[in-house]
Write an enzyme that holds these catalytic residues in place. Sequence first.
Site, PDB file in Angstrom:
ATOM      1  N   HIS A   1     -28.475  23.812  31.101  1.00  0.00           N
ATOM      2  CA  HIS A   1     -28.957  22.390  31.630  1.00  0.00           C
ATOM      3  C   HIS A   1     -27.808  21.679  31.073  1.00  0.00           C
ATOM      4  O   HIS A   1     -27.341  21.861  30.139  1.00  0.00           O
ATOM      5  CB  HIS A   1     -30.045  22.040  30.804  1.00  0.00           C
ATOM      6  CG  HIS A   1     -30.533  20.667  30.882  1.00  0.00           C
ATOM      7  ND1 HIS A   1     -31.242  20.084  32.126  1.00  0.00           N
ATOM      8  CD2 HIS A   1     -30.242  19.402  30.282  1.00  0.00           C
ATOM      9  CE1 HIS A   1     -31.231  18.614  32.045  1.00  0.00           C
ATOM     10  NE2 HIS A   1     -30.861  18.518  30.882  1.00  0.00           N
TER      11      HIS A   1
ATOM     12  N   ALA B   1     -19.354  24.781  71.512  1.00  0.00           N
ATOM     13  CA  ALA B   1     -19.682  25.551  69.963  1.00  0.00           C
ATOM     14  C   ALA B   1     -20.992  26.248  70.492  1.00  0.00           C
ATOM     15  O   ALA B   1     -21.878  26.198  69.656  1.00  0.00           O
ATOM     16  CB  ALA B   1     -19.549  24.553  68.770  1.00  0.00           C
TER      17      ALA B   1
END
Length: 462
Positions: A441, A266
């Site tokens: 939130h 890779a």
Amino acid sequence: MSDFDLIVIGAGPGGYVCAIRAAQLGLRVACVEGRDTLGGTCLNVGCIPSKALLHATHMLHETQENFGKMGLIGAAPAVDWAKMQAYKADVVSGNTRGIEFLFKKNKVPWLRGWATIPAPGQVRVGDEVHAAKAIVIATGSEPAPLAGVEVDERTVVTSTGALALPAIPKSMIVIGAGVIGLEMGSVYARLGTAVTVVEYLDAITPGMDGEVAKTLQRILTKQGLKFVLGAAVQSVTKTAKGATVAYKLRKNDSEASLDAGIVLVATGRRPHTAGLGLEALGVEMGPRGTIRTDAHWQTNIPGLYAIGDCVAGPMLAHKAEDEGMAVAAILAGRAAHVDHALIPGVIYTAPEVASVGQTEEQLKAEGRAYKVGRFPFMGNARAKAVFQGEGFVKILADAATDRILGAHLIGPAAGELVHEICVAMEFGAAAEDLALTCHAHPTFSEAVREAALACGDGPIHA
Ligand code: NAI
């Protein structure tokens, strides 16, 4: 001879998006693709199948690590590799068939076969030559060969082979600590494979923010991956049980080797342009095998364009998509532009890594005065509640104007969170603009706001 306004060569994310957008804008367009399915590397053997395996193995990891803590008691599931591969194949075919459907819906004919360009304005597919006012080359990239290493896609594999191994290997050596190496290394480490990553440089994820790279390496090491850094691979030799990777440590030139059942190479990709006939046409090439284009993706041959992995810029599906849409717009007589400086990068490890804009290293090299707003996910209630308090959001802003220059995230859903910062940067926003925007939130995205607050009067929860 049939006539089109545009023929797109290649049906990866760059090509298919370009074809669909051009059809939407009223052009007569066809797309050539030689694979049996549409979608290119990304859908067939890249982004999409890897995400399926990353998701499945992340779920497995969650059952092993966190289920017990939440009162979910019982044996962790066993892995049925054949079934996991079948799930991956289903995900891929659902997506590739989806592109076929979109081609039909937008009346984009799929010219099946491998294209060549015999002359400007002509595309040959099999025995037929089609005439087109414009041609867009979107032929993508292929794994770059590594000297001394022969890939057989069985024992020594690229990402393509790594996605479809016949069995889960006991051990794997990954050459290259870039995006592919870390994503596929994570998949197999979670499946119980002993994974060692051998990297040439002294840090993982080259080009990424250094603090993020260090944090990611620490977290992946905790997850069981081993790293050998500063090691130049010399050769890979097949053995009865797998392969031996020989490398030289750059700091003292000492030689060493490692054995494993599978070796994943890779070490980067290169543009895939061979066989199109570009040399005979006299198409000017740029560095590293790229096709040279002007700012509107036109090559030195009028009417011949190129986009995506085979031109300059990051080799990313979303960059290719943006260029595809832009070229389609230009061919339809509109104005279009893609800002390479604002293309986000994401690594789909757990936790995810995401970045956009400049790194601290780049700003330092430029001698630019900047400030850093940092917020750890440990201060984010939602992240803590789901055992994902590792990592942070870091926003870099101009010291004088507060304009956001870059953002670097490692943590839960980082690949999603980065986009509000991309939008802000597109609008030339200051960190204060993010800091003054109400965030729901409890969400992970509050960490982005807190990092923006940290560029000014300071965060609340750290
Ligand atoms: P990469 O460029 O990300 O990483 C390659 C790594 O190999 C580098 O760290 C390099 O220093 C190292 N290397 C090179 N030669 C070496 C040697 N002889 N010995 C040891 N290490 C060596 O390339 P990668 O991971 O192959 O990915 C290819 C392309 O695909 C990239 O452009 C990437 O952006 C793209 N991609 C993107 C993904 C995403 O956006 N999540 C996922 C997978 C691939």
